[in-house]
Design a protein around this motif. Structure first.
Motif, PDB file in Angstrom:
ATOM      1  N   LYS A   1      -7.394  -7.457   4.853  1.00 14.27           N
ATOM      2  CA  LYS A   1      -8.620  -6.793   6.063  1.00 14.27           C
ATOM      3  C   LYS A   1      -7.546  -6.425   7.033  1.00 14.27           C
ATOM      4  O   LYS A   1      -6.499  -6.861   7.173  1.00 14.27           O
ATOM      5  N   ALA A   2      -8.158  -5.405   7.882  1.00 15.60           N
ATOM      6  CA  ALA A   2      -7.664  -5.351   9.341  1.00 15.60           C
ATOM      7  C   ALA A   2      -7.749  -6.253  10.026  1.00 15.60           C
ATOM      8  O   ALA A   2      -8.513  -7.373  10.127  1.00 15.60           O
ATOM      9  N   GLY A   3      -6.325  -6.609  10.704  1.00 11.93           N
ATOM     10  CA  GLY A   3      -6.151  -7.588  11.839  1.00 11.93           C
ATOM     11  C   GLY A   3      -5.164  -8.817  11.169  1.00 11.93           C
ATOM     12  O   GLY A   3      -4.848  -9.654  11.954  1.00 11.93           O
ATOM     13  N   MET A   4      -5.202  -8.760   9.781  1.00 15.18           N
ATOM     14  CA  MET A   4      -4.274  -9.826   9.081  1.00 15.18           C
ATOM     15  C   MET A   4      -2.877  -9.239   9.377  1.00 15.18           C
ATOM     16  O   MET A   4      -2.685  -8.069   8.994  1.00 15.18           O
ATOM     17  N   SER A   5      -1.995 -10.101   9.154  1.00 16.17           N
ATOM     18  CA  SER A   5      -0.469  -9.714   9.203  1.00 16.17           C
ATOM     19  C   SER A   5      -0.125  -9.344   7.702  1.00 16.17           C
ATOM     20  O   SER A   5      -0.511 -10.087   6.819  1.00 16.17           O
ATOM     21  N   THR A   6       1.054  -8.684   7.365  1.00 10.06           N
ATOM     22  CA  THR A   6       1.517  -8.822   6.059  1.00 10.06           C
ATOM     23  C   THR A   6       2.063 -10.228   5.667  1.00 10.06           C
ATOM     24  O   THR A   6       2.326 -10.376   4.510  1.00 10.06           O
ATOM     25  N   GLU A   7       2.222 -10.962   6.679  1.00 10.96           N
ATOM     26  CA  GLU A   7       2.876 -12.299   6.588  1.00 10.96           C
ATOM     27  C   GLU A   7       1.793 -13.182   5.842  1.00 10.96           C
ATOM     28  O   GLU A   7       1.901 -13.908   4.914  1.00 10.96           O
ATOM     29  N   SER A  63       3.406  -5.662 -11.119  1.00 12.12           N
ATOM     30  CA  SER A  63       2.476  -4.431 -10.901  1.00 12.12           C
ATOM     31  C   SER A  63       2.141  -4.387  -9.368  1.00 12.12           C
ATOM     32  O   SER A  63       2.185  -5.450  -8.512  1.00 12.12           O
ATOM     33  N   SER A  64       1.699  -3.402  -8.953  1.00 12.82           N
ATOM     34  CA  SER A  64       1.233  -3.111  -7.546  1.00 12.82           C
ATOM     35  C   SER A  64      -0.246  -2.204  -7.339  1.00 12.82           C
ATOM     36  O   SER A  64      -0.501  -1.658  -8.295  1.00 12.82           O
ATOM     37  N   ARG A  65      -0.815  -2.511  -6.248  1.00 10.61           N
ATOM     38  CA  ARG A  65      -1.852  -1.568  -5.980  1.00 10.61           C
ATOM     39  C   ARG A  65      -1.729  -1.339  -4.580  1.00 10.61           C
ATOM     40  O   ARG A  65      -0.995  -1.621  -3.628  1.00 10.61           O
ATOM     41  N   MET A  66      -2.395  -0.082  -4.336  1.00  9.97           N
ATOM     42  CA  MET A  66      -2.920   0.344  -2.953  1.00  9.97           C
ATOM     43  C   MET A  66      -4.118  -0.295  -2.356  1.00  9.97           C
ATOM     44  O   MET A  66      -5.093  -0.389  -3.241  1.00  9.97           O
ATOM     45  N   PHE A  67      -3.971  -0.404  -1.042  1.00  4.25           N
ATOM     46  CA  PHE A  67      -5.391  -1.002  -0.454  1.00  4.25           C
ATOM     47  C   PHE A  67      -5.782   0.012   0.837  1.00  4.25           C
ATOM     48  O   PHE A  67      -4.589   0.344   1.695  1.00  4.25           O
ATOM     49  N   CYS A  68      -6.822   0.422   0.874  1.00  6.05           N
ATOM     50  CA  CYS A  68      -7.034   1.148   2.001  1.00  6.05           C
ATOM     51  C   CYS A  68      -7.989   0.382   2.860  1.00  6.05           C
ATOM     52  O   CYS A  68      -8.793  -0.271   2.828  1.00  6.05           O
ATOM     53  N   ILE A  69      -7.303   0.389   4.395  1.00  2.00           N
ATOM     54  CA  ILE A  69      -7.925  -1.000   5.396  1.00  2.00           C
ATOM     55  C   ILE A  69      -9.001   0.154   6.144  1.00  2.00           C
ATOM     56  O   ILE A  69      -8.483   1.047   6.955  1.00  2.00           O
ATOM     57  N   GLY A  70     -10.157  -0.259   6.213  1.00  3.44           N
ATOM     58  CA  GLY A  70     -10.937   0.359   7.121  1.00  3.44           C
ATOM     59  C   GLY A  70     -11.342   1.779   6.826  1.00  3.44           C
ATOM     60  O   GLY A  70     -11.578   2.202   5.614  1.00  3.44           O
ATOM     61  N   ASN A  71     -11.506   2.486   7.929  1.00  6.13           N
ATOM     62  CA  ASN A  71     -11.883   3.806   7.970  1.00  6.13           C
ATOM     63  C   ASN A  71     -10.486   4.730   7.864  1.00  6.13           C
ATOM     64  O   ASN A  71      -9.760   5.240   8.818  1.00  6.13           O
ATOM     65  N   VAL A  72     -10.009   4.814   6.397  1.00  6.72           N
ATOM     66  CA  VAL A  72      -8.997   5.693   6.050  1.00  6.72           C
ATOM     67  C   VAL A  72      -9.299   7.133   6.295  1.00  6.72           C
ATOM     68  O   VAL A  72     -10.494   7.438   5.603  1.00  6.72           O
ATOM     69  N   SER A  73      -8.490   7.966   6.681  1.00  2.00           N
ATOM     70  CA  SER A  73      -8.630   9.313   6.827  1.00  2.00           C
ATOM     71  C   SER A  73      -8.867   9.989   5.233  1.00  2.00           C
ATOM     72  O   SER A  73      -8.192   9.322   4.124  1.00  2.00           O
TER      73      SER A  73
END
Length: 290
Positions: free
Chosen positions: A73-79, A148-158
């Motif tokens: 989610k928004a606000g979390m770090s990649t760490e 394997s990998s996935r894309m994540f859209c965080i919040g209001n992505v264009s």
């Protein structure tokens, strides 16, 4: 190399006689080799037992990505993402393959927006509303590797960036349609490249997929800008990743000079990537991790 007799045990270790196991497939591969085609060596052809092990590793890999999906989610770090991956991987009795690989310092790759791949998790990299991020998980479970990998859209992505993410995911399925015995990796590469170009994007040329299963990175290199009828012949038992890196702008990239890992788009435009581990079967393919 000593020629295997028809009644000798097969090279694959199945315990069956060669003539009832891999002889027919080897003869067919030889026909392609004599035509000048690139063909897999025996060490690139997994046995059913090995594929079963990679499949189990893939289940853990997927579970780790599912755990990230439930918390990102928004606000979390990649760490924070790295901590989730490390925790869940350990809970399954597995090992995060990236940690320590050629000096990589973390358990997962987290690549945001214009980062193409190999982003290093950090407390300073905070996910913001509108970001897109690739989370690339690689797992060792009971000696077998999956990736394997996935894309994540965080919040209001264009809408523009969501389209990039969606088209990149669709390109995986376009490529999978070409994965079948006696096709070539170039058949898949051309299908993906054509699809991506038709939608106005570019595909990174210098980085591609790879064989996987018994090691983290095996042969062959898997390109997504290749041509139909070229590259390695696909045969049952081959296991590799499909992971096109798709850029909104130029296909040119550069590597961060400070950490010598993170890859960026040269024009600072967004990039997206999805990755699957796939096995070639007798009549098509099996996805082992996504």
């Amino acid at each position: 190399m000593k020629k295997i007799g028809r009644n000798d045990p097969c090279w694959c270790g199945s315990g069956k006689k060669y003539k009832v196991c891999h002889e027919a497939m080897d003869e067919k591969i030889l026909v392609f080799k004599e035509k000048g085609c690139i063909v897999p060596t025996h060490d690139l052809i997994k046995t059913p037992e090995q594929i079963a092990g990679i499949r189990e590793s893939g289940k853990v890999n997927v579970a780790v990505l599912d755990a990230v999906a439930s918390e990102i989610k928004a606000g979390m770090s990649t760490e924070d993402i790295d901590r989730i991956v490390a925790r869940v991987t350990k809970e399954y009795g597995a090992v995060a393959a990236p940690l320590g690989y050629e000096g990589f310092p973390k358990s997962v790759c987290t690549s945001i927006n214009s980062q193409v791949c190999h982003g290093i998790p950090s407390e300073e990299d905070i996910l913001e509303d509108g970001d897109i991020i690739n989370v690339d998980v690689s797992t060792i479970y009971k000696g077998y590797f999956s990736d394997s990998s996935r894309m994540f859209c965080i919040g209001n992505v264009s809408e523009e960036m969501r389209r990039l993410v969606d088209i990149t995911k669709q390109s995986i399925q376009v490529g999978l349609e070409q994965v079948k015995p006696w096709n070539f990796l170039g058949d898949m590469g051309e299908a993906i490249h054509t699809f991506i170009k038709e939608h106005g994007y570019s595909v990174v040329r210098d980085i591609g997929g790879h064989g996987v299963g018994l090691e983290f990175h095996e042969e062959p290199f898997v390109s997504y800008v290749s041509k139909k009828g070229t590259e390695m012949l696909m045969v049952p038992g081959m296991v590799f990743t499909i992971e096109p890196m798709v850029n909104m702008g130029t296909d040119e990239i550069f590597i961060d000079a400070e950490n010598d890992w993170t890859v960026y788009t040269d024009d600072n435009m967004p990039s997206a990537q999805w990755e699957v581990t796939v096995a070639v079967t007798e009549d098509g393919y099996e996805i082992l991790a996504w």
